[in-house]
Design a protein around this motif. Structure first.
Motif, PDB file in Angstrom:
ATOM      1  N   PRO A  67      13.062 -39.574  28.743  1.00 16.66           N
ATOM      2  CA  PRO A  67      14.065 -38.793  28.016  1.00 16.66           C
ATOM      3  C   PRO A  67      14.439 -37.533  28.788  1.00 16.66           C
ATOM      4  CG  PRO A  67      11.909 -38.530  26.998  1.00 16.66           C
ATOM      5  CD  PRO A  67      11.753 -39.571  28.077  1.00 16.66           C
ATOM      6  N   VAL A  68      15.647 -37.064  28.553  1.00 14.09           N
ATOM      7  CA  VAL A  68      16.110 -35.818  29.159  1.00 14.09           C
ATOM      8  C   VAL A  68      15.896 -34.714  28.128  1.00 14.09           C
ATOM      9  CG1 VAL A  68      18.076 -34.576  30.132  1.00 14.09           C
ATOM     10  CG2 VAL A  68      17.798 -37.027  30.587  1.00 14.09           C
ATOM     11  N   PRO A  69      15.072 -33.721  28.450  1.00 22.95           N
ATOM     12  CA  PRO A  69      14.793 -32.666  27.478  1.00 22.95           C
ATOM     13  C   PRO A  69      16.029 -31.797  27.226  1.00 22.95           C
ATOM     14  CG  PRO A  69      13.777 -32.127  29.574  1.00 22.95           C
ATOM     15  CD  PRO A  69      14.368 -33.504  29.713  1.00 22.95           C
ATOM     16  N   ASP A  70      16.041 -31.151  26.072  1.00 22.44           N
ATOM     17  CA  ASP A  70      17.121 -30.214  25.762  1.00 22.44           C
ATOM     18  C   ASP A  70      17.025 -29.015  26.694  1.00 22.44           C
ATOM     19  OD1 ASP A  70      17.981 -31.819  23.662  1.00 22.44           O
ATOM     20  OD2 ASP A  70      16.719 -30.781  22.193  1.00 22.44           O
ATOM     21  N   GLU A 117       6.853 -36.924  33.797  1.00 24.03           N
ATOM     22  CA  GLU A 117       6.757 -37.378  32.406  1.00 24.03           C
ATOM     23  C   GLU A 117       6.546 -36.193  31.469  1.00 24.03           C
ATOM     24  OE1 GLU A 117       3.627 -40.290  32.196  1.00 24.03           O
ATOM     25  OE2 GLU A 117       4.569 -41.537  33.741  1.00 24.03           O
ATOM     26  N   ASP A 118       5.652 -35.282  31.833  1.00 23.59           N
ATOM     27  CA  ASP A 118       5.400 -34.110  30.999  1.00 23.59           C
ATOM     28  C   ASP A 118       6.647 -33.231  30.886  1.00 23.59           C
ATOM     29  OD1 ASP A 118       2.834 -34.950  30.465  1.00 23.59           O
ATOM     30  OD2 ASP A 118       1.861 -33.481  31.786  1.00 23.59           O
ATOM     31  N   ILE A 119       7.405 -33.105  31.958  1.00 22.08           N
ATOM     32  CA  ILE A 119       8.668 -32.349  31.900  1.00 22.08           C
ATOM     33  C   ILE A 119       9.612 -33.019  30.908  1.00 22.08           C
ATOM     34  CG2 ILE A 119      10.757 -31.788  33.218  1.00 22.08           C
ATOM     35  CD1 ILE A 119       8.831 -31.312  35.648  1.00 22.08           C
ATOM     36  N   ALA A 120       9.726 -34.330  30.977  1.00 20.52           N
ATOM     37  CA  ALA A 120      10.630 -35.074  30.093  1.00 20.52           C
ATOM     38  C   ALA A 120      10.252 -34.891  28.626  1.00 20.52           C
ATOM     39  CB  ALA A 120      10.618 -36.559  30.460  1.00 20.52           C
ATOM     40  N   PHE A 121       8.956 -34.780  28.331  1.00 14.16           N
ATOM     41  CA  PHE A 121       8.501 -34.658  26.948  1.00 14.16           C
ATOM     42  C   PHE A 121       8.201 -33.208  26.541  1.00 14.16           C
ATOM     43  CE2 PHE A 121       7.686 -39.161  27.841  1.00 14.16           C
ATOM     44  CZ  PHE A 121       8.335 -39.725  26.751  1.00 14.16           C
ATOM     45  N   GLY A 122       8.641 -32.245  27.385  1.00 10.34           N
ATOM     46  CA  GLY A 122       8.483 -30.838  27.037  1.00 10.34           C
ATOM     47  C   GLY A 122       7.081 -30.288  27.179  1.00 10.34           C
ATOM     48  N   ARG A 123       6.226 -30.978  27.938  1.00  6.96           N
ATOM     49  CA  ARG A 123       4.838 -30.526  28.133  1.00  6.96           C
ATOM     50  C   ARG A 123       4.575 -30.082  29.576  1.00  6.96           C
ATOM     51  NH1 ARG A 123       3.819 -35.891  25.598  1.00  6.96           N
ATOM     52  NH2 ARG A 123       3.496 -36.537  27.749  1.00  6.96           N
ATOM     53  N   GLY A 124       5.604 -30.049  30.384  1.00  5.61           N
ATOM     54  CA  GLY A 124       5.433 -29.750  31.802  1.00  5.61           C
ATOM     55  C   GLY A 124       5.317 -28.270  32.091  1.00  5.61           C
TER      56      GLY A 124
END
Length: 191
Positions: A67-70, A117-124
């Motif tokens: 997913p592309v984060p906001d 992956e963590d960046i995509a899910f806002g955990r990066g």
């Protein structure tokens, strides 16, 4: 006949290489390279101010079925002319990746896909650069380029890497130390 010796520099790991107006290689014109590793075996660094106009991080995430984060994502950078198909993430070390190269107490480099992956899910990591390719030098090659006045070495600054606009990094990195890099070639002299 005495062979000319290239001086040995202890290590430039964690430093900036800033190209001077005397840089003979046009690929490095107005570049700020962050040195990630430097030893008697050579050096490896990444350009931190050269955005890649052909790729966006949102495209890379979509291609990886992530997913592309906001919010606004940083541009994809060209880290250097070597292995442009290789991806790296340079990030502040408050985020921890299992496989990483600790460059300084505050900055690490990794090729671990879990970070993406963590960046995509806002955990990066809060602050990072996504890079394709790197710059590399063989044994004593970088030291020879330093003697030719193509590079200026300065302590690196996290703020320059992560917070300054790409088009300003070259000038701002030198100005932190009172150097007007655009006139640097006019100041060089030999005793």
């Amino acid at each position: 006949m005495v062979a000319e010796k290239t001086p040995v520099i202890d290590t430039l790991t964690g430093s900036f290489l800033i190209s001077t107006p005397k840089m003979p290689d046009p690929r490095f014109e107005e570049q700020v390279i962050f040195i990630c590793a430097h030893s008697h075996e050579g050096a490896m660094g990444i350009a931190v101010n050269k955005p890649n106009p052909f790729f966006s991080l949102s495209e890379i995430l979509r291609t990886a079925n992530l997913p592309v984060p906001d919010g606004e994502l940083p541009p994809v950078h060209i880290g250097g002319p070597v292995e442009l198909e290789s991806a790296f993430i340079l990030y502040q070390s408050d985020y921890q990746a299992e496989h990483r190269l600790e460059i300084s107490p505050t900055i690490s480099l990794s090729r671990e896909t879990k970070i993406l992956e963590d960046i995509a899910f806002g955990r990066g990591p809060d602050k990072y650069l996504f890079l394709l390719g790197y710059a590399g030098w063989g044994p004593r090659q970088l030291e020879g380029e330093l003697l030719a006045d193509g590079w200026l070495t300065l302590p690196a600054d996290d703020h320059i890497i992560f917070d300054v606009a790409d088009e300003e990094k070259w000038r701002m990195a030198a100005m932190l130390y009172g150097i007007d890099i655009s006139t640097f070639g006019d100041m060089i002299g030999y005793a």
